[in-house]
Design an enzyme around this catalytic site. Structure first.
Site, PDB file in Angstrom:
ATOM      1  N   ASP A   1     -26.644 -40.665 -23.048  1.00 17.89           N
ATOM      2  CA  ASP A   1     -25.385 -40.993 -22.379  1.00 17.89           C
ATOM      3  C   ASP A   1     -25.773 -41.922 -21.235  1.00 17.89           C
ATOM      4  O   ASP A   1     -26.368 -41.480 -20.242  1.00 17.89           O
ATOM      5  CB  ASP A   1     -24.697 -39.732 -21.848  1.00 17.89           C
ATOM      6  N   HIS A   2     -25.463 -43.210 -21.375  1.00 18.95           N
ATOM      7  CA  HIS A   2     -26.012 -44.179 -20.430  1.00 18.95           C
ATOM      8  C   HIS A   2     -25.528 -43.951 -19.003  1.00 18.95           C
ATOM      9  O   HIS A   2     -26.168 -44.411 -18.049  1.00 18.95           O
ATOM     10  CB  HIS A   2     -25.730 -45.620 -20.878  1.00 18.95           C
TER      11      HIS A   2
ATOM     12  N   HIS B   1     -19.037 -39.304 -21.013  1.00 16.74           N
ATOM     13  CA  HIS B   1     -19.261 -39.756 -19.645  1.00 16.74           C
ATOM     14  C   HIS B   1     -18.567 -38.874 -18.607  1.00 16.74           C
ATOM     15  O   HIS B   1     -19.184 -38.414 -17.648  1.00 16.74           O
ATOM     16  CB  HIS B   1     -18.776 -41.199 -19.468  1.00 16.74           C
TER      17      HIS B   1
END
Length: 487
Positions: free
Chosen positions: A174-175, A237
């Site tokens: 999950d960036h 996110h």
């Protein structure tokens, strides 16, 4: 924690948009700063028919387009490209994997695989890698989202991956967790003694998490129409940000303790009943309007057909545990919003008694704002007295205490999230990656909302592009006496 760097990195989807915009520039940045293992070789794999030199030319073009000017260095680019190799690979064709394995060669020094592909290809990819010996004990795999579209499909993907890669060698990406400001949430909470005594239901009135985008579909129409805002942004996110705000203090900053505490938060998320969903959520779809002074089309016009896919969602969530009982978490994300913004706003409770009320002094509850993008800062709104003799009453005003990370650390280069995550994958640090039990708990929360929408035939409400979403989103908070932080 001890690092265990690999000698080889294999990038699937090496000709895709993510590779061009993020992965190749990130790897170059790490190389230019001498952060990659000296012996590391990078292998690209995709369906495009390049040889090594053809792919190096492709990579050079991507670097020229997407690297900031101040990071371009011809000698560094040339030496980086010497690390890069390529093998055409079709993940749906089992015969593609034999020449791939021959190209990669010996993996005794360790191999990290970055798998960015359609969920439908995960199982064939894992099976193919396993069949040619590219899934052994020296191999770890990084998985780019989406990891399914609901709990059932997520389990199917995770089961397929687990056949070859146990959890300790699986890195779900999950960036957002690689963003510097996101990690500063942990530093802010657990590196300062004065927050912890009030970081609970006794001290905090509500928490707002917003990820607002001004863009529309861009090139993602095919994916977005099947996903929608709830799956695309909330499931990963926003819920990860919620967990960092709400988690208990981990004993250590490592992949076990941090993820243990996040998992507890997700298990404590109150699952909505179908009849509660219409009152606890708002869903919308952008219509035509103006963004940054430019006219833009509606979602349906951009898509070329009518649709019931949501481009906006707002949620009132609760965490049923000792620390957060009764504190609403308002979550919001949307496309074609008034401005691009990702932030967390934590509103503290008002003081129990105001000594200034008899002299006309008005108090506002304190608020902590953590801005993730486009600017990066932490702001604490506190009450202060305006200068004056106070003969006609005390005048109080809310003033900000600002910590601009851009200004405070101006001498340090700000790294994009993928640089950190790729380096952690290469070196074997799982702290900023997502564990399977987290993912499945997130999907249970999301699936209950979608089931409630289906049960109540909820359709997205239209909102003008360039606004803050449907008016019902304002009502979601205002019936609790809360206003969205839109300043």
């Amino acid at each position: 924690m001890p690092r265990d760097p690999v000698a080889k990195l294999l990038l699937f989807g090496a000709t895709g948009d993510l590779a061009q915009r993020m992965l190749l520039p990130s790897l170059y940045g790490l190389h230019a700063d001498n952060l990659l293992p000296a012996e590391l070789k990078i292998f690209g794999a995709a369906r495009h028919d390049h040889d090594d030199e053809g792919y190096r030319a492709f990579a050079r073009k991507a670097l020229d387009q997407f690297l900031p000017e101040d990071r371009k260095n011809e000698a560094a680019i040339a030496s980086f490209l010497e690390r890069v190799f390529y093998q055409p690979t079709d993940l749906s064709d089992p015969e593609s994997f034999t020449p791939l394995a021959e190209k990669v060669g010996d993996i005794a020094g360790g191999l990290a695989i970055y798998l960015s592909t359609a969920p439908s290809l995960f199982e064939s990819a894992i099976t193919g890698l396993q069949s040619v010996g590219l899934a052994g004990t020296t191999v770890r795999v990084g998985l780019e989202k989406p990891l399914g579209y609901d709990l059932e499909s997520s389990r199917e993907i995770n089961d397929a991956v687990a056949k070859a890669f146990p959890e300790e060698r699986t890195y779900r990406i999950d960036h957002y967790l690689g963003k510097e400001t996101v990690q500063n949430i942990l530093a802010l909470r657990f590196g300062n003694s004065f927050f912890e005594p009030v970081w609970n239901a006794q001290g905090i009135d509500n928490v707002q998490i917003t990820i607002a985008e001004t863009v529309g579909l861009e090139e993602r129409a095919g994916y977005y129409e099947t996903a929608g805002a709830l799956r695309d942004m909330v499931q990963n996110h926003i819920l990860q940000l919620l967990a960092l705000v709400a988690m208990e203090p981990p004993a250590h900053f490592d992949g076990t303790d941090v993820r243990d505490e996040k998992s507890k938060v997700f298990r404590s998320l109150r699952i909505m009943k179908p009849e509660e969903v219409p009152q606890m959520t708002v869903t919308g779809q952008y219509g035509e309007g103006a963004v940054k002074g430019q006219f833009v089309k509606s979602y349906a016009e951009e898509l070329g057909q009518s649709s019931t896919t949501e481009t906006f969602v707002a949620i009132k969530a609760h965490i049923d545990n000792w620390r957060w009982q009764g504190v609403p978490f308002y979550l919001r994300t949307g496309k074609r919003m008034a401005t691009r913004r990702s932030e967390i706003a934590i509103q503290f409770k008002a003081v129990p008694h105001s000594m200034f009320a008899g002299r006309g002094g008005l108090l506002q509850p304190n608020m902590l704002i953590i801005r993730l993008q486009p600017e990066e800062y932490i702001q604490l709104l506190v009450m202060a007295k305006e200068p004056g003799l106070d003969r006609n009453g005390v005048r109080l005003r809310e003033v900000p205490l600002n910590l601009s990370l851009d200004a405070e650390f101006a001498g340090s280069r700000r790294r994009i999230a993928y640089e950190r995550l790729l380096l952690d994958l290469i070196e074997g640090d799982q702290t900023l990656f997502v564990r399977r039990d987290e993912v499945e708990a997130q999907w249970r929360f999301i699936d209950a909302i979608r089931a409630g929408w289906d049960a109540n035939d909820v359709k997205p409400k239209s909102y003008p592009s360039g606004s803050w979403g449907p008016s019902a989103a304002i009502a979601l908070t205002e019936r609790d006496g809360v206003t969205w932080q839109d300043d």
